[in-house]
Design an enzyme around this catalytic site. Sequence first.
Site, PDB file in Angstrom:
ATOM      1  N   SER A 286     -19.204-113.745 -14.613  1.00 40.77           N
ATOM      2  CA  SER A 286     -19.802-113.379 -13.329  1.00 40.77           C
ATOM      3  C   SER A 286     -19.371-114.332 -12.235  1.00 40.77           C
ATOM      4  O   SER A 286     -18.931-113.920 -11.154  1.00 40.77           O
ATOM      5  CB  SER A 286     -21.334-113.434 -13.405  1.00 40.77           C
ATOM      6  OG  SER A 286     -21.826-112.346 -14.110  1.00 40.77           O
TER       7      SER A 286
ATOM      8  N   HIS B  48     -24.701-113.731  -6.924  1.00 39.19           N
ATOM      9  CA  HIS B  48     -24.986-113.398  -8.326  1.00 39.19           C
ATOM     10  C   HIS B  48     -26.310-112.641  -8.443  1.00 39.19           C
ATOM     11  O   HIS B  48     -26.472-111.749  -9.279  1.00 39.19           O
ATOM     12  CB  HIS B  48     -25.040-114.720  -9.112  1.00 39.19           C
ATOM     13  CG  HIS B  48     -25.143-114.581 -10.581  1.00 39.19           C
ATOM     14  ND1 HIS B  48     -26.159-115.157 -11.307  1.00 39.19           N
ATOM     15  CD2 HIS B  48     -24.359-113.955 -11.483  1.00 39.19           C
ATOM     16  CE1 HIS B  48     -25.989-114.889 -12.585  1.00 39.19           C
ATOM     17  NE2 HIS B  48     -24.905-114.163 -12.723  1.00 39.19           N
TER      18      HIS B  48
ATOM     19  N   ARG C  72     -24.415-118.304  -6.148  1.00 37.00           N
ATOM     20  CA  ARG C  72     -25.604-117.944  -6.932  1.00 37.00           C
ATOM     21  C   ARG C  72     -26.436-116.871  -6.229  1.00 37.00           C
ATOM     22  O   ARG C  72     -27.040-116.009  -6.871  1.00 37.00           O
ATOM     23  CB  ARG C  72     -26.434-119.200  -7.202  1.00 37.00           C
ATOM     24  CG  ARG C  72     -26.957-119.161  -8.562  1.00 37.00           C
ATOM     25  CD  ARG C  72     -27.536-120.340  -9.179  1.00 37.00           C
ATOM     26  NE  ARG C  72     -28.210-119.845 -10.374  1.00 37.00           N
ATOM     27  CZ  ARG C  72     -27.741-119.974 -11.592  1.00 37.00           C
ATOM     28  NH1 ARG C  72     -26.613-120.578 -11.825  1.00 37.00           N
ATOM     29  NH2 ARG C  72     -28.421-119.482 -12.603  1.00 37.00           N
TER      30      ARG C  72
END
Length: 206
Positions: A15, A41, A38
Amino acid sequence: MYEYEKDGAEIYRQSFATIRAEADLAGLPEDLARVVVRMIHACGQVDLVADVLASDGVVAGARAALDAGAPVLCDAQMVASGVTRRRLPKDNDVVCTLNDPRVPALAADLGTTRTAAALELWRDRLDGAVVAIGNAPTALFHLLEMVAAGAPRPAAVLGVPVGFIGAAESKEALAASDLPFLVVRGRRGGSAMTAAAVNAIASDVE
Ligand SMILES: C/C1=C2N=C(/C=C3N=C(/C(C)=C4\N[C@@](C)([C@@H]5N=C1[C@](C)(CCC(=O)O)[C@H]5CC(=O)O)[C@@](C)(CC(=O)O)[C@@H]4CCC(=O)O)[C@@](C)(CC(=O)O)[C@@H]\3CCC(=O)O)C(C)(C)[C@@H]/2CCC(=O)O
């Protein structure tokens, strides 16, 4: 029956590699880039980076506050629930006052939402805190009003409320303030993205 990746560490590795390959992180300082990775994500949108705006040094400032034991003050329980406690460097308190029994009366008195009124209960913890607003635009506006009226100043404000009514405007107001900030301009935001930002700041590894 289905062929799919089952190794959690490998899923994370792939990812983050995909995000770094697809998102245009050039020009962001590395500590902010790690936070944005993040956040992407958490929402799956690599174009998020274009809407991220942050004051100089906000990530380092927020991390220093956590290292000094500052609490994380959250507007919604969903934000607080998303913060991974074991990442926090000083077993920092993660606080959400939304469900305090005093809040409905405070909201009625102040003529505002419960999320905004709940910030009144932050006053004795606001000084040097990391504020994480991931849901409610009214909470972010109210924070700015409190600080303008002399309330203690947080070390950093992660202002990432989502929505159509007041979200973009509250984040522009934060960015125009003199508080250290990180925002996602426009309608996008949300509790998951905000908790992910806290988790990235609290963590030494991606
Ligand atoms: C107007 C509100 C908005 N809520 C949004 C999105 C989501 N909210 C969820 C949930 C479960 C909660 N939202 C409240 C914070 C509730 N939401 C509001 C308010 C009416 C006003 C806030 C504001 O405008 O600033 C707010 C209630 C209040 O009086 O403050 C929540 C407390 C409502 C409740 O269940 O009592 C609750 C938060 C619970 C918690 O975590 O502590 C959603 C999951 C939606 C759903 O339930 O279907 C979703 C989560 C989004 C996220 O990622 O956090 C908006 C879109 C932010 C919207 C404000 C803007 C708009 O354009 O409408």
